[in-house]
Design an enzyme around this catalytic site. Structure first.
Site, mmCIF file in Angstrom:
data_model
loop_
_atom_site.group_PDB
_atom_site.id
_atom_site.type_symbol
_atom_site.label_atom_id
_atom_site.label_comp_id
_atom_site.label_asym_id
_atom_site.label_seq_id
_atom_site.Cartn_x
_atom_site.Cartn_y
_atom_site.Cartn_z
ATOM 1 C CB THR A 112 46.471 41.980 59.473
ATOM 2 O OG1 THR A 112 45.205 41.319 59.387
ATOM 3 C CG2 THR A 112 47.263 41.423 60.643
ATOM 4 C CG ASP A 162 40.533 43.668 48.055
ATOM 5 O OD1 ASP A 162 40.495 43.096 46.951
ATOM 6 O OD2 ASP A 162 39.837 44.654 48.325
ATOM 7 C CG ASP A 183 39.758 41.898 42.690
ATOM 8 O OD1 ASP A 183 39.860 41.254 41.631
ATOM 9 O OD2 ASP A 183 38.783 42.642 42.941
ATOM 10 N NE ARG A 241 37.763 41.756 39.776
ATOM 11 C CZ ARG A 241 36.563 41.687 40.355
ATOM 12 N NH1 ARG A 241 35.471 41.504 39.629
ATOM 13 N NH2 ARG A 241 36.444 41.823 41.667
ATOM 14 C CD1 TRP A 243 39.456 48.790 40.332
ATOM 15 C CD2 TRP A 243 41.462 48.896 41.294
ATOM 16 N NE1 TRP A 243 39.315 49.515 41.505
ATOM 17 C CE2 TRP A 243 40.543 49.588 42.110
ATOM 18 C CE3 TRP A 243 42.794 48.819 41.696
ATOM 19 C CZ2 TRP A 243 40.911 50.206 43.298
ATOM 20 C CZ3 TRP A 243 43.158 49.428 42.880
ATOM 21 C CH2 TRP A 243 42.240 50.114 43.674
#
Length: 313
Positions: A112, A162, A183, A241, A243
């Site tokens: 956005t 995200d 995430d 976690r 990545w």
């Protein structure tokens, strides 16, 4: 403990030096955006586009209360911008793109709000991706931040997966509200989150993940530090976690409700690299802060602080 505090202090001062200086810097120009008219523009993007390329003087864009249904992009040439709302509860930027929609959007193009500009500040405004990921989660970014020396004060970030793409650069978030499931704070940033409220939302995903940090090597300066924050909400969640193989996340004196999965962390893409992943907690409180069930490879504060001291000496 004192070395962890020193590390956080150094990390913070590096990240905030430029954004904090704006308090003593005069605003060269103020632009007013108002959906109802009476301002300079009705669109936030039009106001940003009016800032000269390669700008080096602080320009304030004041956004009056309202829901601005538009995608906003601050290009790298539009530096020294302060984007200021009337309040995060009353001024919001909202759009609903997501990764893989009919328009062919990817994770980054789903955002956005996107900012590639250095020396950028946002205050009292909401960034929301309106895609509803309750049943089918997919990356749908509310804010993609990839400019150095960017700061956000009293802002809200709303999404499912995200939510904040905390990408390249030094970033600072203070008194912000961040909402998501999977995430929902991810990226490669070198970032401080101070006194932020982090909240999960209900989804069919069980459990969620607050962070997915992407540090790539031992020499990479990136990492997420959470200072004096709170974590709560209706959905069970891991703190993060891994990545990338050298992921680095630290929670310091943060309140954790009982939604935190006892293991705390998930190795994900970095199985076999547990020794170089840096996930740590210090001085946290609340029912979710119990360390007795944490993964064995979580970094102990004393060892982490010793290594931080060696790097600084």
């Amino acid at each position: 403990m004192r070395w962890l505090v020193l590390f956080l202090s150094v990390f913070s001062s590096i990240s905030l030096r430029a954004p904090v200086a704006i308090a003593a810097t005069s605003i060269a120009r103020t632009i007013v955006v108002n959906l109802k008219g009476g301002g300079d523009f009705k669109s936030i993007q039009q106001a940003i586009d009016s800032v000269p390329d390669n700008n080096n003087k602080w320009t304030k864009i004041h956004v009056a209360a309202g829901v601005y249904r538009e995608k906003v992009n601050v290009k790298s040439t539009k530096s020294y911008v302060v984007l200021e709302g009337d309040g995060a509860q009353t001024t919001s930027i909202e759009w609903g793109d997501y990764n893989g929609d009919s328009s062919g959007h990817t994770t980054n193009t789903s955002a956005t709000f996107t900012s590639y500009a250095s020396n950028f500040v946002a205050k009292r405004i909401t960034f929301k991706n309106t895609y509803n990921g309750f049943a089918k989660l997919t990356p749908a970014v509310a804010a993609w931040i990839s400019g150095d020396k960017s700061a956000f004060y009293d802002c809200r970030f709303i999404g499912f997966q995200d939510t904040i793409a905390d990408m390249h650069g030094r970033h600072y978030f203070k008194r912000c509200y961040i909402e998501g499931v999977v995430d929902f704070i991810f990226g490669y940033g070198q970032s401080i989150y101070e006194r932020c409220k982090i909240s999960t939302v209900k989804s069919l995903q069980q459990p969620g993940y607050v962070t997915a940090q992407g540090r790539n090597s031992a020499s990479d300066n990136s990492g997420f530090v959470f200072k004096w924050c709170t974590i709560s909400g209706p959905q069970a969640t891991y703190l993060g976690r891994a990545w990338k193989h050298y992921s680095r996340v630290i929670f310091y004196q943060t309140f954790m409700s009982d939604i935190i999965v006892p293991a705390g962390w998930y190795i994900w893409n970095s199985k076999g690299y547990e020794g170089v992943v840096t996930f740590a907690e210090s001085g946290c409180i609340g029912p979710g802060s119990d360390l007795s069930g944490r993964v064995k490879w979580e970094k102990q504060v004393i060892n982490f602080c010793y290594k931080a001291r060696l790097q600084m000496e």
